[in-house]
Scaffold this motif. Structure first.
Motif, PDB file in Angstrom:
ATOM      1  N   VAL A  69       6.012  -0.802  -3.395  1.00  8.87           N
ATOM      2  CA  VAL A  69       4.439  -0.075  -3.714  1.00  8.87           C
ATOM      3  C   VAL A  69       4.050  -1.394  -4.268  1.00  8.87           C
ATOM      4  O   VAL A  69       4.568  -1.649  -5.358  1.00  8.87           O
ATOM      5  N   ILE A  70       2.506  -1.437  -3.987  1.00 10.17           N
ATOM      6  CA  ILE A  70       1.936  -2.421  -4.521  1.00 10.17           C
ATOM      7  C   ILE A  70       0.579  -1.305  -5.477  1.00 10.17           C
ATOM      8  O   ILE A  70      -0.193  -0.439  -4.748  1.00 10.17           O
ATOM      9  N   VAL A 101      -1.457  -6.166 -11.300  1.00 15.09           N
ATOM     10  CA  VAL A 101      -1.508  -6.414  -9.793  1.00 15.09           C
ATOM     11  C   VAL A 101       0.101  -6.069  -9.890  1.00 15.09           C
ATOM     12  O   VAL A 101       0.954  -7.263 -10.334  1.00 15.09           O
ATOM     13  N   ARG A 102       0.766  -5.756  -9.563  1.00 19.05           N
ATOM     14  CA  ARG A 102       2.135  -5.423  -8.829  1.00 19.05           C
ATOM     15  C   ARG A 102       2.945  -5.030  -7.949  1.00 19.05           C
ATOM     16  O   ARG A 102       1.971  -4.099  -7.610  1.00 19.05           O
ATOM     17  N   GLU A 131       6.885  -7.762  -9.430  1.00 23.94           N
ATOM     18  CA  GLU A 131       6.447  -9.136 -10.098  1.00 23.94           C
ATOM     19  C   GLU A 131       5.644  -8.488 -10.493  1.00 23.94           C
ATOM     20  O   GLU A 131       4.288  -7.926  -9.444  1.00 23.94           O
ATOM     21  N   LYS A 132       4.423  -9.088 -11.498  1.00 20.63           N
ATOM     22  CA  LYS A 132       3.108  -8.828 -11.781  1.00 20.63           C
ATOM     23  C   LYS A 132       2.261  -9.515 -12.190  1.00 20.63           C
ATOM     24  O   LYS A 132       3.144 -11.145 -12.803  1.00 20.63           O
ATOM     25  N   VAL A 133       0.485  -9.727 -12.496  1.00 17.64           N
ATOM     26  CA  VAL A 133      -0.043 -10.086 -12.938  1.00 17.64           C
ATOM     27  C   VAL A 133      -0.861  -9.554 -13.573  1.00 17.64           C
ATOM     28  O   VAL A 133      -1.376  -8.315 -13.026  1.00 17.64           O
ATOM     29  N   ALA A 182      -2.489 -13.035  -6.333  1.00 19.10           N
ATOM     30  CA  ALA A 182      -1.440 -12.188  -6.333  1.00 19.10           C
ATOM     31  C   ALA A 182      -0.482 -11.313  -5.464  1.00 19.10           C
ATOM     32  O   ALA A 182      -0.013 -11.406  -4.310  1.00 19.10           O
ATOM     33  N   LEU A 183      -2.140 -10.707  -4.849  1.00 19.42           N
ATOM     34  CA  LEU A 183      -1.626 -10.354  -3.213  1.00 19.42           C
ATOM     35  C   LEU A 183      -1.077 -10.749  -2.260  1.00 19.42           C
ATOM     36  O   LEU A 183      -0.764 -10.450  -1.013  1.00 19.42           O
TER      37      LEU A 183
END
Length: 500
Positions: free
Chosen positions: A13-14, A21-22, A39-41, A66-67
């Motif tokens: 899941v994004i 944004v994880r 991982e997240k930003v 990040a994506l």
């Protein structure tokens, strides 16, 4: 269904939120959903939404970077599917559609922009994923919105909730909070909801609220810093919320448990929590580590799997992964249950059936650990494993049970776990169950078939261990006698072993 028959797969899941944004990659094993990469930003897409109506320019750039990384990571995994969802910031921003188009062009991710009702529904489904019998109201605080769902509202359309502009960015973050003005806004938006959402229990979802719980744990020297199903009386939650809301940023930086990147939002989150407690009159807060992302995956499961107890499913999944014979847990649970059925509960208290089943499924969890450290390591794993469906008292109970199963002694390593969470009565039950499992595992050599030939009962003032005709030799040996004697002594019973 045997645990070996469950469907196992990886999924991801994004979650493109207003603040973060994880990416989370999960291993799904039947009903159990295990995060294996996270991982997240903190891009802050919604930082300027209240003022400009648009997404934050720097946040969009950070999100795209990040994506792109997430895309590269996902290409190395064998995944059943990938869910890419966006919430309030992209939903409400005038340039939200343009940004999702840019994401598609840059990464190939087709973003599903959730409505407020969908966001509320999936958050509530996430809470039910981790706490099947949860009751009350779910509140998921994101960067720009607060979703509220009454868990009693479920119908054929699912759990229906509402979304409110009560996220920190919608209230004024990242500017310093104006306590009085902001709290008036919070109250004004919550007061019309008193009839619909007033309840005894509130389930808190979201990173800012998890930080509030961790701050309370740190300040109170609470011995088990596990968020899932951590319960806090409303008066305690109100106290910590008022403290956090009144602190300056420099003071907040000194508090233990505060994520530095959440400092600009946490005072707003505290005011929203204060308003919820004071306006909707909740008595208890239960914090959930499960939310929207887990809700998406939970809803995709078959209905019979969703109905399973998450504690039992999680223990079975963990045991199966560690190589425990799938037949051993049910056999031990049946063996133990038959023993408890033979006793008078007024004399010897029995643990809850689901705790007996869970402990039985974990009874061989230490098989591959070094024997000198097996009890400690197995106990610690059970205490902190990300298995949902258990409150903190149940979690400590199972850990103490497994400690005794391997050591033969009552748990004494961290007395504060007993004094503040478990209690002496529950420790006694855990010790007795641990000794019972220890006896069952050792006399049967952890064979479900052999265990079926032995019986243990309470008769008058004796603990009687017997075997079916032709299987009496199972009960021979000093180790079996020692194990049985230890259990009898803990129950204050005489021991009677019938070997002929």
């Amino acid at each position: 269904m045997r645990e070996t028959d469950i469907l196992n797969y990886n999924t991801a899941v994004i979650d493109i939120g207003s603040n973060s944004v994880r990416l989370v990659i999960y291993r799904v094993e039947g009903r159990s959903i295990w995060p294996i990469f996270n991982e997240k930003v903190l891009a802050g897409l919604g930082r300027e939404l209240k003022v400009t109506g648009s997404l934050h320019k720097g946040g969009m750039q950070e999100s795209l970077v990040a994506l792109r990384r997430f895309k590269a990571i996902l290409e190395s995994y064998d995944l059943k599917d990938v869910h890419v969802v966006a919430t309030a910031a992209i939903r409400e921003a005038v340039d939200g559609p343009d940004f999702t188009a840019t994401i598609l062009d840059t990464t190939g991710f087709e973003v599903r922009v959730l409505s407020g009702a969908e966001e509320a529904h999936y958050s509530a489904m996430g809470v039910k994923c981790g706490h099947l019998d949860a009751e009350g109201v779910v509140g998921d605080l994101g960067g720009s919105s607060l979703e509220l769902v009454n868990l009693s509202s479920e119908n054929e359309q699912g759990l229906r909730g509402i979304t409110l502009p009560l996220g920190p960015f919608a209230l004024g973050a990242p500017k310093p909070v104006d306590l009085d003005a902001t709290y008036r806004i919070v109250r004004d938006r919550l007061e019309p909801l008193q009839g619909r959402f007033s309840n005894r229990q509130f389930h808190a979802v979201g990173g800012a609220w998890r930080n509030l719980a961790l701050i309370w744990m740190q300040k109170q020297n609470y011995p088990l810093q596990v968020i899932q199903q951590f319960e806090l009386p409303a008066r305690e939650a109100l106290s910590i919320a008022r403290l956090i809301a009144s602190q300056s940023p420099s003071s907040l930086e000194k508090l233990p448990g505060v994520s530095k990147r959440r400092l600009e939002n946490i005072a707003y989150a505290a005011l929203v929590m204060q308003g919820l407690i004071e306006v909707l009159h909740f008595e208890t807060l239960c914090f959930s580590a499960f939310g929207l992302r887990e809700g998406l995956l939970f809803e995709a499961l078959e209905a019979p799997l969703r109905a399973d107890d998450p504690l039992i499913a999680g223990c079975a999944s963990l045991g199966h992964r560690l190589g425990i014979n799938d037949d051993l847990g049910p056999a031990l649970a049946q063996w133990a249950t038959e023993f408890y059925d033979s006793i008078d509960e007024a004399i010897i208290e029995r643990p809850a059936v689901r705790l007996i089943r869970a402990a039985a499924k974990l009874s061989d969890i230490g098989a591959r650990l070094h024997p000198d450290h097996r009890a400690d390591l197995a106990c610690d794993q059970v205490l902190r494993a990300p298995i949902p469906g258990q409150n903190h008292q149940e979690r400590v109970f199972l850990a103490c049970t497994i400690y005794t199963r391997y050591s033969g002694d009552p748990y004494t390593k961290e007395p504060v776990l007993i004094s503040r969470i478990l209690g002496e009565d529950m420790l006694r039950q855990a010790t007795q169950l641990g000794l019972l499992l220890r006896l069952g595992c050792d006399l049967s050599a952890k064979s479900a078939e052999l265990l079926s030939h032995a019986h243990i009962r309470k008769n008058e003032r004796s603990l009687t261990l017997s075997a079916k005709s032709g299987w009496e030799d199972l009960l021979l040996g000093e180790q079996t006698r020692r194990r049985a004697r230890a259990l009898a002594q803990s129950l204050k019973l005489n021991l009677n072993i019938i070997t002929y």
